[in-house]
Every structure is written in structure tokens, then in C-alpha cells.
Scaffold this motif. Structure first.
Motif, mmCIF file in Angstrom:
data_model
loop_
_atom_site.group_PDB
_atom_site.id
_atom_site.type_symbol
_atom_site.label_atom_id
_atom_site.label_comp_id
_atom_site.label_asym_id
_atom_site.label_seq_id
_atom_site.Cartn_x
_atom_site.Cartn_y
_atom_site.Cartn_z
ATOM 1 N N SER A 66 0.857 -1.180 0.000
ATOM 2 C CA SER A 66 0.000 0.000 0.000
ATOM 3 C C SER A 66 0.899 1.238 0.000
ATOM 4 O O SER A 66 2.119 1.117 0.011
ATOM 5 C CB SER A 66 -0.906 0.010 1.239
ATOM 6 N N GLU A 67 0.291 2.382 0.007
ATOM 7 C CA GLU A 67 1.054 3.629 0.002
ATOM 8 C C GLU A 67 1.976 3.737 1.220
ATOM 9 O O GLU A 67 3.072 4.280 1.137
ATOM 10 C CB GLU A 67 0.096 4.820 -0.021
ATOM 11 N N HIS A 68 1.553 3.196 2.365
ATOM 12 C CA HIS A 68 2.302 3.367 3.605
ATOM 13 C C HIS A 68 2.999 2.116 4.122
ATOM 14 O O HIS A 68 3.818 2.216 5.035
ATOM 15 C CB HIS A 68 1.378 3.921 4.695
ATOM 16 N N GLU A 69 2.690 0.940 3.549
ATOM 17 C CA GLU A 69 3.289 -0.280 4.089
ATOM 18 C C GLU A 69 3.340 -1.390 3.048
ATOM 19 O O GLU A 69 2.414 -1.568 2.268
ATOM 20 C CB GLU A 69 2.467 -0.758 5.287
ATOM 21 N N THR A 70 4.451 -2.129 3.071
ATOM 22 C CA THR A 70 4.613 -3.333 2.260
ATOM 23 C C THR A 70 5.033 -4.464 3.184
ATOM 24 O O THR A 70 5.842 -4.249 4.094
ATOM 25 C CB THR A 70 5.696 -3.130 1.176
ATOM 26 N N VAL A 71 4.500 -5.658 2.947
ATOM 27 C CA VAL A 71 4.948 -6.853 3.649
ATOM 28 C C VAL A 71 5.482 -7.796 2.587
ATOM 29 O O VAL A 71 4.816 -8.038 1.567
ATOM 30 C CB VAL A 71 3.810 -7.514 4.451
ATOM 31 N N ALA A 72 6.719 -8.295 2.810
ATOM 32 C CA ALA A 72 7.365 -9.130 1.803
ATOM 33 C C ALA A 72 8.111 -10.291 2.439
ATOM 34 O O ALA A 72 8.556 -10.211 3.585
ATOM 35 C CB ALA A 72 8.329 -8.281 0.980
ATOM 36 N N ASP A 73 8.250 -11.360 1.652
ATOM 37 C CA ASP A 73 9.069 -12.515 2.010
ATOM 38 C C ASP A 73 10.243 -12.533 1.045
ATOM 39 O O ASP A 73 10.064 -12.363 -0.162
ATOM 40 C CB ASP A 73 8.279 -13.815 1.847
ATOM 41 N N VAL A 89 7.695 -3.165 5.674
ATOM 42 C CA VAL A 89 8.350 -1.936 5.240
ATOM 43 C C VAL A 89 7.373 -0.783 5.431
ATOM 44 O O VAL A 89 6.321 -0.740 4.791
ATOM 45 C CB VAL A 89 8.790 -2.043 3.759
ATOM 46 N N HIS A 90 7.733 0.122 6.328
ATOM 47 C CA HIS A 90 6.916 1.309 6.600
ATOM 48 C C HIS A 90 7.436 2.437 5.719
ATOM 49 O O HIS A 90 8.635 2.707 5.700
ATOM 50 C CB HIS A 90 7.015 1.709 8.075
ATOM 51 N N PRO A 94 8.202 11.361 0.714
ATOM 52 C CA PRO A 94 9.405 10.756 0.132
ATOM 53 C C PRO A 94 10.580 10.772 1.109
ATOM 54 O O PRO A 94 11.731 10.751 0.689
ATOM 55 C CB PRO A 94 9.695 11.693 -1.040
ATOM 56 N N ARG A 95 10.315 10.797 2.393
ATOM 57 C CA ARG A 95 11.359 11.065 3.380
ATOM 58 C C ARG A 95 11.963 9.859 4.088
ATOM 59 O O ARG A 95 13.111 9.904 4.495
ATOM 60 C CB ARG A 95 10.825 12.015 4.464
ATOM 61 N N GLU A 96 11.183 8.767 4.279
ATOM 62 C CA GLU A 96 11.664 7.740 5.195
ATOM 63 C C GLU A 96 11.118 6.359 4.843
ATOM 64 O O GLU A 96 9.968 6.222 4.458
ATOM 65 C CB GLU A 96 11.196 8.132 6.601
ATOM 66 N N VAL A 97 11.982 5.361 4.997
ATOM 67 C CA VAL A 97 11.606 3.962 4.840
ATOM 68 C C VAL A 97 12.185 3.217 6.040
ATOM 69 O O VAL A 97 13.379 3.323 6.323
ATOM 70 C CB VAL A 97 12.163 3.359 3.531
ATOM 71 N N CYS A 98 11.337 2.479 6.741
ATOM 72 C CA CYS A 98 11.763 1.708 7.912
ATOM 73 C C CYS A 98 11.378 0.250 7.698
ATOM 74 O O CYS A 98 10.228 -0.044 7.404
ATOM 75 C CB CYS A 98 11.069 2.199 9.171
ATOM 76 N N VAL A 99 12.350 -0.625 7.858
ATOM 77 C CA VAL A 99 12.107 -2.051 7.678
ATOM 78 C C VAL A 99 12.135 -2.711 9.045
ATOM 79 O O VAL A 99 13.110 -2.579 9.784
ATOM 80 C CB VAL A 99 13.181 -2.680 6.760
#
Length: 182
Positions: A66-73, A89-90, A94-99
Motif C-alpha cells: 500500500s502507500e504506507h506499508e509493504t509486507v514481503a518474504d 516496510v513502513h 518521500p522522506r523515510e523507509v523503515c524495515v
């Protein structure tokens, strides 16, 4: 040092996990790249394409996005060893990505990206990774190869940015070398 919402969440989770060994692999890197924060954000959050350019990423499945979160394997492999893990992945465009780590062979995994416009153009990219494995064997292997592997992965992101957005020269925040680490 990164002082974001991601970092505050990560510090809380490190304490909550009972982690006390400060010798485990941890790295912080800053680069000034000739691309916009939006371009770098797009590159880092295009997780489905990681197997195309990141070393040791054998396969990846995006469970949700989604725009704000991805869940991946992800399945990673090196010299006959293969492991899979899941992460969340939060994204704060365009400022921040937190895993944040969900499950797999690790005790802990946190990585953060911050993107800020740089004076004179381009983008300042702050990257931090911190992890530990459940297996002592993997922990020992990671400790021996951590720096080399991390540099190879950072180079892969820079090369990908050059391919997507046009070649440019990275300069560090101190202006003296390609990067600095902490």
C-alpha cells in the motif's frame, strides 16, 4: 545519526527484545547523491525488483503493498546457504523507509533509510542497518563478512540509481570521500 520515528521505534524494540550485545553488526552510512529524494524513495521502495539488482537476493514475494506499508518474504543465499525471512516496510513518502523484521533466521533486524534534499542539489541519503541472528554460525559468518557485504549492497543501490536516473558521482557529507560510515 538517524533520529526519526523509525529510530525511536527501533530503539524501543531493541530494548524490548533484551538485546544487550553492542558488538553485533550495526552500520550507518550517509551519501549525497545527484538524485531527488522522490527518486531515491522510489528506488528503495520498489522491493519487488530487488532480485534484479541486489546481490544474494534470490527471490522475493510481496504479500501486500500500500502507500504506507509493504509486507514481503525474501530468500537470500550465499555459497550454498539459503534463508528466507519476512519483513514489514513502513513508508513515509518521500522522506523515510523503515524495515522491521517479522520472522525468519534472525533475532533482530532493523533498517532505515532517510532522504533529504541536499544543499546545492541532489539528495542526502542516510542508511542504517542493525541485526543479529539466532544461529551462532550465521552470526559468526555475518560478523566476518558484514562490511564487505554491506558495501556491495550499497554499491548495488547506487548502480541501480545510476541506471534508472542517469550516472552521477556520489559525494559524502564531509566532501572528502565517497562515503563515511558510523
Amino acid at each position: 545519526m538517524i533520529s526519526s520515528g523509525c529510530a525511536r521505534r527501533a530503539k524501543r524494540s531493541w530494548r524490548a527484545s533484551g538485546r544487550t550485545d553492542e558488538t553485533l553488526p550495526r552500520h550507518h552510512e550517509t551519501r549525497i547523491l545527484p538524485y531527488t529524494d522522490e527518486q531515491m524513495f522510489a528506488l528503495v521502495t520498489d522491493i519487488a525488483r530487488y532480485p534484479e539488482f541486489l546481490p544474494w537476493v534470490i527471490a522475493l514475494r510481496v504479500r501486500s503493498d500500500s502507500e504506507h506499508e509493504t509486507v514481503a518474504d525474501m530468500i537470500v543465499g550465499f555459497k550454498g546457504l539459503r534463508e528466507s525471512f519476512s519483513c514489514r516496510v513502513h513508508k513515509q513518502r518521500p522522506r523515510e523507509v523503515c524495515v522491521s523484521y517479522i520472522d525468519g533466521p534472525m533475532k533482530h533486524l532493523s533498517n532505515e533509510w532517510q532522504f533529504r534534499p541536499a544543499e546545492g542539489g541532489g539528495c542526502r541519503v542516510d542508511f542504517m542497518v542493525d541485526f543479529s541472528f539466532r544461529s551462532r554460525m550465521f552470526e559468526a559468518l555475518a560478523g566476518q563478512m558484514f562490511d564487505k557485504a554491506l558495501r556491495k549492497m550499497i554499491a548495488a543501490f547506487e548502480t541501480r540509481a545510476d541506471e534508472l536516473y542517469g550516472a552521477g558521482r556520489a559525494i559524502s557529507s564531509d566532501g572528502r570521500s565517497p562515503s563515511f560510515s558510523g
